[in-house]
Design a protein around this motif. Structure first.
Motif, short mmCIF file in Angstrom:
data_model
loop_
_atom_site.label_atom_id
_atom_site.label_comp_id
_atom_site.label_asym_id
_atom_site.label_seq_id
_atom_site.Cartn_x
_atom_site.Cartn_y
_atom_site.Cartn_z
N ILE A 39 1.07 -1.20 -0.09
CA ILE A 39 -0.13 0.00 0.26
C ILE A 39 1.01 1.21 -0.16
O ILE A 39 0.51 2.26 -0.50
CB ILE A 39 -0.96 -0.04 1.22
N TYR A 43 -0.15 0.36 -4.28
CA TYR A 43 -1.23 -0.99 -4.61
C TYR A 43 -2.33 -0.45 -3.56
O TYR A 43 -2.41 -0.05 -2.49
CB TYR A 43 -0.44 -2.32 -4.05
N ARG A 44 -3.69 -0.76 -4.27
CA ARG A 44 -4.78 -0.32 -3.65
C ARG A 44 -5.62 -1.72 -3.70
O ARG A 44 -6.82 -1.81 -3.26
CB ARG A 44 -5.64 0.71 -4.25
N ASN A 45 -5.34 -3.06 -4.32
CA ASN A 45 -5.94 -4.30 -4.54
C ASN A 45 -5.22 -5.17 -3.85
O ASN A 45 -3.96 -5.55 -4.11
CB ASN A 45 -6.14 -4.32 -6.01
N ILE A 62 -4.20 -3.86 6.64
CA ILE A 62 -5.21 -2.83 6.03
C ILE A 62 -5.49 -1.81 7.19
O ILE A 62 -5.44 -0.59 6.88
CB ILE A 62 -6.48 -3.52 5.61
N CYS A 65 -2.19 0.46 7.73
CA CYS A 65 -1.74 1.13 6.39
C CYS A 65 -1.98 2.75 6.40
O CYS A 65 -0.86 3.21 5.72
CB CYS A 65 -2.13 0.67 5.21
N GLU A 67 -4.31 4.33 4.93
CA GLU A 67 -5.15 4.71 4.00
C GLU A 67 -6.60 4.54 4.24
O GLU A 67 -6.93 3.92 5.18
CB GLU A 67 -4.83 3.61 2.66
N ARG A 69 -10.17 3.32 4.47
CA ARG A 69 -10.70 2.05 3.89
C ARG A 69 -11.50 2.09 2.41
O ARG A 69 -11.11 0.95 1.71
CB ARG A 69 -11.51 1.54 4.93
N SER A 71 -10.53 3.55 -0.07
CA SER A 71 -9.75 3.75 -1.25
C SER A 71 -9.05 2.32 -1.44
O SER A 71 -8.42 2.21 -2.37
CB SER A 71 -8.60 4.78 -0.92
N LEU A 72 -9.36 1.31 -0.71
CA LEU A 72 -8.65 0.10 -0.87
C LEU A 72 -9.92 -0.94 -1.42
O LEU A 72 -10.80 -0.93 -0.95
CB LEU A 72 -8.02 -0.31 0.32
#
Length: 285
Positions: A39, A43-45, A62, A65, A67, A69, A71-72
């Motif tokens: 991440i 990466y977002r997947n 997750i 990270c 970021e 949630r 956006s993932l």
């Protein structure tokens, strides 16, 4: 624009990043660090499964990270052995609890048969029951998209004929040297996104002289060529690694494979998986 910022749109409008991180063979206690590193790189997947035994670690990564949630995009898979509604419903809730990230973006039936009978008996009714549980969770908002993995055309037809929601995704073994053209065409006609796991054939393509020669033409590594190949087929590759340098390299696919080289790669037969043939998906069944 980096491939990490590009998306496909599933049949019901949900967007999925074009490149994902596979986590097969990443231990649960290592998964959080791998996910956070991916991440941070962009990466977002992220793709996991009940069978991988690392949902807790993926979920921890997750959550940690930094970021948002939303956006993932996080996928998991219902264990292949589960072929009834109630067990499937309980397993879905168990994945939600282990991941602990609020909701699941995509959940798949891992295989149309249990692993110890892969490509064996008739589990059509069991798949319909498991799919019904997935539909229930989808309608309840627990899962944003639902799909299948390792399903052949007949397996897909069973779900399409009896389900109320068509699979949004079919995740299959696909790589240069193993391109299931008829299945790709069938899925395209029905707006089912094909995800490509093991796009480097569990590493065996690193030893392919033919693929290495094509990669050298573009000045790229074999993994980068193979990932680009999967993308140009319109599929969504899921290269698996816990190595941040490999994660970065795998995302450097801003080049174009020529039509002639795509045609050559599509007609290759590179399915000697060596020691990995002990796994059902590489067994040649």
């Amino acid at each position: 624009m980096s491939i990490l910022n590009e998306t496909y749109t599933l049949s019901h409008g949900v967007k999925i990043p074009k490149l994902g991180l596979g986590t097969w063979f990443i231990d649960d206690d290592k998964a959080s660090d791998a996910v956070r590193a991916a991440i941070e790189i962009g990466y977002r997947n992220v793709d996991t499964a009940q069978a991988y035994g690392n949902e807790r670690g993926v979920g921890a990564g997750i959550r940690a990270c930094g970021e948002a949630r939303e956006s993932l995009f996080v996928s998991t898979k219902l264990a292949a052995e589960i072929k009834d509604h109630d067990t499937a419903a309980a397993a879905i809730d168990n994945s939600l609890a282990k991941l602990d990230i609020g909701y699941i973006d995509l959940m798949l039936i891992h295989a149309p048969q249990p692993w110890d009978d892969f490509r064996g008996g008739d589990y059509a009714e069991g798949n319909r029951e498991a799919w019904r549980a997935m539909e229930d969770a989808h309608k309840a908002g627990k899962i944003r998209a639902i799909g299948v993995s390792n399903f052949l055309q007949t397996d897909l037809e069973n779900i399409l004929a009896h389900g109320t929601v068509a699979p949004h995704v079919n995740q299959v073994l696909l790589h240069a040297g193993n391109t299931p053209e008829e299945l790709l065409a069938f899925c395209a006609e029905r707006n089912i996104l094909v995800q490509a796991y093991s796009p480097i054939a569990h590493g065996t393509l690193l030893d392919s002289r033919r693929i290495t020669a094509i990669a050298e033409k573009y000045g790229v590594s074999v993994p980068r060529l193979c990932i680009r190949y999967a993308l140009q087929l319109g599929t969504q590759p899921l290269p698996k690694t816990a190595n941040p340098e490999h994660m970065r390299s795998n995302a450097e696919v801003g080049f174009e494979i020529s039509e002639a080289d795509m045609a050559a790669l599509r007609t290759l037969d590179e399915r000697d998986y060596g020691e990995h043939a002990v796994f059902p998906v590489y067994s040649g069944k």
